[in-house]
Design a protein around this motif. Sequence first.
Motif, mmCIF file in Angstrom:
data_model
loop_
_atom_site.group_PDB
_atom_site.id
_atom_site.type_symbol
_atom_site.label_atom_id
_atom_site.label_comp_id
_atom_site.label_asym_id
_atom_site.label_seq_id
_atom_site.Cartn_x
_atom_site.Cartn_y
_atom_site.Cartn_z
ATOM 1 N N LEU A 1 0.870 -1.173 0.000
ATOM 2 C CA LEU A 1 0.000 0.000 0.000
ATOM 3 C C LEU A 1 0.905 1.220 0.000
ATOM 4 O O LEU A 1 1.774 1.358 0.876
ATOM 5 C CB LEU A 1 -0.906 -0.001 1.228
ATOM 6 C CG LEU A 1 -2.048 1.032 1.237
ATOM 7 C CD1 LEU A 1 -3.033 0.732 0.108
ATOM 8 C CD2 LEU A 1 -2.756 1.017 2.584
ATOM 9 N N ALA A 2 0.737 2.105 -0.991
ATOM 10 C CA ALA A 2 1.659 3.239 -1.123
ATOM 11 C C ALA A 2 0.901 4.496 -1.515
ATOM 12 O O ALA A 2 -0.126 4.447 -2.209
ATOM 13 C CB ALA A 2 2.732 2.936 -2.170
ATOM 14 N N LEU A 3 1.432 5.625 -1.057
ATOM 15 C CA LEU A 3 0.926 6.946 -1.430
ATOM 16 C C LEU A 3 2.077 7.738 -2.023
ATOM 17 O O LEU A 3 3.205 7.725 -1.490
ATOM 18 C CB LEU A 3 0.359 7.683 -0.222
ATOM 19 C CG LEU A 3 -0.926 7.123 0.395
ATOM 20 C CD1 LEU A 3 -1.238 7.839 1.702
ATOM 21 C CD2 LEU A 3 -2.090 7.270 -0.581
ATOM 22 N N ASN A 4 1.810 8.414 -3.124
ATOM 23 C CA ASN A 4 2.796 9.293 -3.750
ATOM 24 C C ASN A 4 2.152 10.644 -4.005
ATOM 25 O O ASN A 4 1.014 10.714 -4.493
ATOM 26 C CB ASN A 4 3.281 8.697 -5.073
ATOM 27 C CG ASN A 4 4.103 7.446 -4.884
ATOM 28 O OD1 ASN A 4 5.309 7.499 -4.720
ATOM 29 N ND2 ASN A 4 3.432 6.302 -4.895
ATOM 30 N N GLY A 5 2.866 11.690 -3.658
ATOM 31 C CA GLY A 5 2.321 13.031 -3.849
ATOM 32 C C GLY A 5 3.360 13.983 -4.383
ATOM 33 O O GLY A 5 4.573 13.747 -4.282
ATOM 34 N N ASN A 6 2.897 15.089 -4.975
ATOM 35 C CA ASN A 6 3.812 16.114 -5.444
ATOM 36 C C ASN A 6 3.135 17.463 -5.340
ATOM 37 O O ASN A 6 1.910 17.586 -5.478
ATOM 38 C CB ASN A 6 4.249 15.835 -6.883
ATOM 39 C CG ASN A 6 3.096 15.881 -7.864
ATOM 40 O OD1 ASN A 6 2.733 16.947 -8.351
ATOM 41 N ND2 ASN A 6 2.502 14.712 -8.146
ATOM 42 N N HIS A 7 3.941 18.452 -5.072
ATOM 43 C CA HIS A 7 3.431 19.816 -4.968
ATOM 44 C C HIS A 7 4.546 20.778 -5.350
ATOM 45 O O HIS A 7 5.603 20.829 -4.688
ATOM 46 C CB HIS A 7 2.956 20.105 -3.549
ATOM 47 C CG HIS A 7 2.433 21.498 -3.364
ATOM 48 N ND1 HIS A 7 1.217 21.907 -3.863
ATOM 49 C CD2 HIS A 7 2.985 22.591 -2.750
ATOM 50 C CE1 HIS A 7 1.025 23.179 -3.554
ATOM 51 N NE2 HIS A 7 2.084 23.613 -2.884
ATOM 52 N N ASP A 8 4.355 21.489 -6.410
ATOM 53 C CA ASP A 8 5.340 22.450 -6.901
ATOM 54 C C ASP A 8 6.702 21.781 -7.078
ATOM 55 O O ASP A 8 6.838 20.872 -7.874
ATOM 56 C CB ASP A 8 5.418 23.660 -5.966
ATOM 57 C CG ASP A 8 4.121 24.464 -5.972
ATOM 58 O OD1 ASP A 8 3.411 24.412 -7.004
ATOM 59 O OD2 ASP A 8 3.825 25.130 -4.956
ATOM 60 N N ASP A 9 7.685 22.185 -6.273
ATOM 61 C CA ASP A 9 9.053 21.703 -6.464
ATOM 62 C C ASP A 9 9.438 20.561 -5.535
ATOM 63 O O ASP A 9 10.613 20.254 -5.387
ATOM 64 C CB ASP A 9 10.049 22.856 -6.264
ATOM 65 C CG ASP A 9 9.891 23.934 -7.322
ATOM 66 O OD1 ASP A 9 9.474 23.593 -8.448
ATOM 67 O OD2 ASP A 9 10.164 25.102 -7.012
ATOM 68 N N TRP A 10 8.475 19.969 -4.890
ATOM 69 C CA TRP A 10 8.810 18.848 -4.024
ATOM 70 C C TRP A 10 7.759 17.736 -4.170
ATOM 71 O O TRP A 10 6.636 17.960 -4.583
ATOM 72 C CB TRP A 10 8.949 19.276 -2.564
ATOM 73 C CG TRP A 10 7.668 19.806 -1.957
ATOM 74 C CD1 TRP A 10 7.115 21.030 -2.121
ATOM 75 C CD2 TRP A 10 6.803 19.082 -1.082
ATOM 76 N NE1 TRP A 10 5.959 21.141 -1.424
ATOM 77 C CE2 TRP A 10 5.737 19.965 -0.760
ATOM 78 C CE3 TRP A 10 6.816 17.819 -0.523
ATOM 79 C CZ2 TRP A 10 4.706 19.591 0.093
ATOM 80 C CZ3 TRP A 10 5.802 17.433 0.324
ATOM 81 C CH2 TRP A 10 4.755 18.310 0.632
ATOM 82 N N VAL B 1 3.932 0.906 2.637
ATOM 83 C CA VAL B 1 3.946 -0.196 3.588
ATOM 84 C C VAL B 1 3.891 -1.487 2.782
ATOM 85 O O VAL B 1 2.983 -1.683 1.968
ATOM 86 C CB VAL B 1 2.751 -0.143 4.567
ATOM 87 C CG1 VAL B 1 2.803 -1.319 5.530
ATOM 88 C CG2 VAL B 1 2.740 1.180 5.319
ATOM 89 N N ASN B 2 4.870 -2.335 2.986
ATOM 90 C CA ASN B 2 4.972 -3.590 2.232
ATOM 91 C C ASN B 2 5.110 -4.741 3.224
ATOM 92 O O ASN B 2 6.001 -4.738 4.078
ATOM 93 C CB ASN B 2 6.183 -3.534 1.303
ATOM 94 C CG ASN B 2 6.260 -4.702 0.331
ATOM 95 O OD1 ASN B 2 7.313 -5.002 -0.190
ATOM 96 N ND2 ASN B 2 5.149 -5.381 0.072
ATOM 97 N N TYR B 3 4.220 -5.719 3.109
ATOM 98 C CA TYR B 3 4.299 -6.907 3.961
ATOM 99 C C TYR B 3 4.357 -8.127 3.063
ATOM 100 O O TYR B 3 3.573 -8.258 2.116
ATOM 101 C CB TYR B 3 3.073 -7.011 4.872
ATOM 102 C CG TYR B 3 3.012 -8.321 5.642
ATOM 103 C CD1 TYR B 3 3.750 -8.493 6.810
ATOM 104 C CD2 TYR B 3 2.228 -9.382 5.189
ATOM 105 C CE1 TYR B 3 3.715 -9.694 7.505
ATOM 106 C CE2 TYR B 3 2.184 -10.582 5.880
ATOM 107 C CZ TYR B 3 2.926 -10.731 7.042
ATOM 108 O OH TYR B 3 2.883 -11.930 7.720
ATOM 109 N N ASN B 4 5.300 -9.001 3.346
ATOM 110 C CA ASN B 4 5.311 -10.262 2.617
ATOM 111 C C ASN B 4 5.670 -11.418 3.540
ATOM 112 O O ASN B 4 6.364 -11.253 4.544
ATOM 113 C CB ASN B 4 6.241 -10.223 1.393
ATOM 114 C CG ASN B 4 7.631 -9.744 1.710
ATOM 115 O OD1 ASN B 4 8.316 -10.310 2.542
ATOM 116 N ND2 ASN B 4 8.063 -8.663 1.035
#
Length: 884
Positions: A388-397, A403-406
Amino acid sequence: MGTAVSPLWAEEQALDQDKVERIAVTGSNIMRVDMEGATPITTITADDIAKAGFATVGDALRSSNLNAFGSWGGGSNNGWGSQATVQLKGASAFHTLTLLDGKRMAKSPVMDGGAANINTIPMAAVERIEILTDGASAIYGTDAIAGVVNIILKKDFQGIQFDGRMDRPSQEGGDSSNLSFTGGLSSDKGHLVFTFEHYEVDRIMQSDRWYTQPFLKEGGNPNDYQDWVNISPTGRTLTQGGAGGWVYSAPFANADRRCADVYGDKFMGVLEDSDYPGDTLCAYDYTKAAATSVDQRRDNTLLHYTYELGDEIQLTARAYWASNETMDISAPVPGKISIPQGLPAYTTEEGLELVELLPDPYAAMTFRFDTAGDRVAEHHDNIYDYLLALNGNHDDWSWDLSVNYNKYANFTWGTGYQLVGATSDLVGYWDDASNSFVGWDPRDPNSVMPGGATANYDKRMNATYLDINGGVSLDLFELPGGLSAMYLGGGYREETLDSRVDALAEAGLIVGGNGGSGGSGERDVKAVYAEFVLPLLESVELNLAGRYDHYSDFGSTFNPQVSLRYKPVDALLLRTSWGTGFRAPTLSDLYQGTSEGFGYITNYLNCYTEGEDIDACARRDYAPTRTGGNQELEPEESESLNFGVVWNITDDISFSVDYWQLETTNLIEELSASEIVRTQAKLWEAADAAGVPRPDVSDIYPSTSISRLGNGKIDYVVSQKLNLGLSEREGLDLKADAKFDTGFGELTLGLGWSHYFKYKSTYAEAGEQILGDDLAGREGVPEDRINLTMAYHYGDHALNYYGNFIGTQTSWDYIEGTEELYELDSAWTHNLSYSYVLPWNNSVSVGVTNLTDEDPVFAYDGTYNGNLYDIRGRTYWAAFRQSF
């Protein structure tokens, strides 16, 4: 296949339609504009793999020139039958990190949690594979010593697709089939991809190949056991003790009967033994019962979902499940029955004249327990992987959080094994009153062995990993070459290992088993890491990276990396990198329980106390060696260096060459018992000569010890895992690609060549670590591996060629009667395939692998290296694809 140089494939992620597109590349956390980086990456697409003739990811990776010395691909009669590995730069499989979409792939507890099992990767789910041939611990942490294999999964597939393939070798055994389904749905904000794949392959018996069948040496005597190859002396043989003059003999005296007539067609003889004149035996053809490769059935399911939570945040969810069922068939247990009471001579009702075994403490019978059936180990591997992952971006950053479970679970159900010593109690006796033998007579094939001697050899292994990572990427400030960038991240990981065998096997009471307990343990790892991209000039880019890892069990480690790329002109790139790496001791290395294995140990101590030369000692004791984990272990460490040139000669012709060095220290090894005893003897000799107290061997090899009986015989030796070894490696990787428009279709050419200049490692000798000779070019260490690809496309037609070259190797054996070392020939195998795109959204492909039906290259003793050479021989295949 696997020779793409420029442009490098990369996972495209647009940050903003108004900005220059940046991409994510294996080996870096920073999104980049340029595809060609300061570290070498080779890309293999799923289409490359299929056209080269490979049905699985594992077969493709193991055939790559970057897997220069070969790697384990599965085999019978061992505990690793369900496993396959890849080993970059000829290093250990534990030194190559395997990723799924940039996240750690579940490690196999069968391999003590040290490496991933690439047999579990579904071909249907793969978009491409990126191979980073440089150390990357500064980015990824442990295990990335020799490089990284990053499996990139499909994410943007739309529609429905069915794929099917059948492989049929021209020789017996090894038939395989796979069937897969891929589906994809898209909306304005989300995308869903689902894949399912079923793969199965049949075993190859040892009797299916001429070189694993029994054969007589050239000019040999068919009646002499010593002149036969691929047979076992443990068939049916009486071993007289001192009362019988230590003579070995076949159990019957009928001159008109063969061993096969009496005990079945797997028995050979009666044979003589020229090494011990007067001895006779019934040998055993184990190849009729044993498999070389295993039966496998694999099912894999992948679900990948992305969803735009807002203009600046994306959610990724992934669920992956793999189930492998493997059947490993080995010949019946070879054992020895102690019969101190002896056995009388008499003639059975069937007219079999049984030979007497005289009463003696050492009287026994070697006995192949074919009456109990073959040894069969059923391996059940299940992998569960959730992300389960979240990726975000805003202007210059931008930022990311995942979270990875195996969990990797293995259960092995082993049948057909024997309890130590149990058969001795089952042997019957001669009854004078009835003038007959009462109970079981192991010499008589019509005498049934009672129950009570057979046993299972069962194992249960589980490994789990919880990995939480996150970080922030920032644009910093302008430099003469452009905008600099930084990535700051941190991670937390929990690892557990629970690897056990049944109680009887743990106590060493099972005959014929393999693969002991890996132990149980847990730990957590905390990490912080940073990466900087500094465009010093328009043509010069400096990359800095560093990672600090803290392990709850052994402590901390810090690993930096520096790389530089220089483009004097647009078509030419010069690159170099330096960095350190590490491999943390596995939980098994640290916490494995004590196990005991018997074998012959040279008793150097006894030789010394008896006034004999230590180095010439020939006294050997049959005694146990006790081994286990060592909680004092430290990480293995490495230092790597790379220099490379990339030249895009034209838009369609490119070339790269990378020179590399890799040095590893603190390698975790286990000493032989004889080395420990020899070191102790040398310490005593030196101390006595100096007139000082005798030191203990544990002063040189910590945690080792020797126990002796009152008469000087070895009682047991304790040998723990220690940080001892060092290796030095040096090589060159060359890649070239070219594409030509002929006017009658498109022709593409590819070349991948790996050459080794040096391959050295240390060995222990009387307490010292000695750097050995250069092994590059010696047996098992070919100097050269080459992959050659050619493809011709014309309209809906495609013709493809894939060549795999393994260089010559010099043996350690001298040709008999000469001072010339035996040389193993080079080997070329050739794969051809043809594909045709049909007009109904479908296609057909046919091909042949190993076109000229090459056998493995054989060593002087007639054996072959299964890590380097494939035994399937010429294999025809056909595939079909239907899309909707």
